[in-house]
Design an enzyme around this catalytic site. Structure first.
Site, PDB file in Angstrom:
ATOM      1  N   GLU A  47       0.863  -1.335   0.035  1.00  0.00           N
ATOM      2  CA  GLU A  47       0.134  -0.126  -0.112  1.00  0.00           C
ATOM      3  C   GLU A  47       1.027   1.122   0.034  1.00  0.00           C
ATOM      4  OE1 GLU A  47      -3.485   1.956   3.237  1.00  0.00           O
ATOM      5  OE2 GLU A  47      -1.496   0.544   3.996  1.00  0.00           O
ATOM      6  N   LYS A 127      -9.645   1.939  -1.820  1.00  0.00           N
ATOM      7  CA  LYS A 127      -9.746   1.279  -0.567  1.00  0.00           C
ATOM      8  C   LYS A 127     -11.164   1.708   0.251  1.00  0.00           C
ATOM      9  CE  LYS A 127      -7.298   1.022   3.920  1.00  0.00           C
ATOM     10  NZ  LYS A 127      -5.876   1.569   4.556  1.00  0.00           N
ATOM     11  N   CYS A 172      -4.986  -2.927   2.924  1.00  0.00           N
ATOM     12  CA  CYS A 172      -4.668  -2.904   4.546  1.00  0.00           C
ATOM     13  C   CYS A 172      -5.989  -3.367   5.390  1.00  0.00           C
ATOM     14  CB  CYS A 172      -4.159  -1.459   4.718  1.00  0.00           C
ATOM     15  SG  CYS A 172      -3.283  -1.475   6.332  1.00  0.00           S
TER      16      CYS A 172
END
EC number: 3.5.1.77
Length: 304
Positions: A47, A127, A172
């Protein structure tokens, strides 16, 4: 004939705030080349792979904040990574901060892309599960301002055909949410991959610090097993600007078994032989979605 490939993870050591994109790309190129020399067909990078994890600071200067984002992909500095991937015939997954202007309004996302062997972007994810907080909190030794610097992703959890495999992405915190895995599992993902920047210290609940690695691996193993998919997680790790980031980048089989795990807190490449057809073992004999799921009883998940 079984469908075989070599899957790699390129873990990054710390990236200093002063480190340039050019310097970071050199490191990524080295790992890309190293993975290809081991026969890898695809490599997963972390990331926000081009910069330090900037949400740990509270910025008041918009121009300074914008300097951490990419306005095009690939831009001139990053293009050599795409060109080398095409030359070596290896695809990759990589995360970065994305800045787009729509209707005169700036929009910022924590983004990940899938690149195929010819070096073309074939998939994008933004995300969705943003952790942290939006306003400065003085008690913290470092901030976690993802909710300030990004908006939640608007692309859902897509699955793409990348060369010979069906791939989905997480970033994540997404890996902790079973809903993300299940959507990609229902869409037939055979490899679910992504990157992370996970501090080993969580200021609101420091009593959980000793469980950071356990929770990370638990999420990866459970997600793989319950969806019959291979998974790969690439971390940015080590002491980065006075913040210790979790290691243990990994590759996990559809059975939930860890088949490759990093052992350092620096740039490191791990690989594993992957048989994509093993996904069928779980999806036909244990988690047969069509035969066993009862979605009429799951409505509460989406309602609340």
């Amino acid at each position: 004939m079984t469908r075989q490939m070599i899957l790699a993870v390129g873990q990054q050591g710390p990236i200093a705030r002063a480190e340039t994109r050019e310097q970071v790309v050199v490191r990524l190129l080295y790992m890309l080349t190293k993975a290809a020399s081991r026969g890898a067909n695809f490599i997963v990078f972390p990331e926000l792979a081009f910069t330090t994890f900037f949400p740990r600071w509270h910025f008041t200067d918009e121009a300074e904040l914008d300097s951490f984002y990419e306005t095009e992909m690939p831009g001139p500095v990053v293009r050599p990574l795409f060109e080398k991937a095409a030359e070596l015939g290896i695809g990759f997954n990589l995360g970065y901060a994305e800045l787009v202007v729509e209707g005169g309004v700036k929009r910022r996302f924590n983004t990940s892309i899938l690149v195929d062997k010819p070096g073309k972007i074939v998939g994008k994810y933004r995300k969705i599960h943003l952790p942290g907080h939006k306003e400065y909190e003085a008690y913290r030794p470092f901030q976690h301002l993802e909710k300030r610097y990004f908006e939640p992703g608007d692309l859902g959890f897509p699955v793409y055909d990348v060369d010979a495999a069906k791939m989905g992405m997480f970033i994540c915190n997404d890996r902790r949410w079973p809903e993300a895995w299940r959507v990609m599992g229902l869409r037939g993902a055979e490899i679910i991959c992504g990157g992370y920047n996970t501090p080993t210290h969580n200021p609101p609940v420091p009593q959980h610090d000793h469980l950071t690695s356990f929770h990370h691996l638990l999420s990866m193993q459970a997600g793989s097993y319950q969806n019959g998919a291979w998974s790969a997680a690439a971390g940015k790790v080590g002491m980065e600007e006075n913040c210790m980031l979790l290691g243990h980048s990994c590759i996990v089989a559809p059975t939930g078994e860890i088949v490759a795990l990093t052992t350092t807190l620096e740039d490191e490449v791990i690989t594993a032989a992957v048989c994509l057809d093993r996904c069928r073992e779980l999806r036909e004999h244990i988690f047969n979605f069509k035969q066993h799921r009862q979605p009429q009883h799951y409505g509460l998940i989406a309602e609340l």
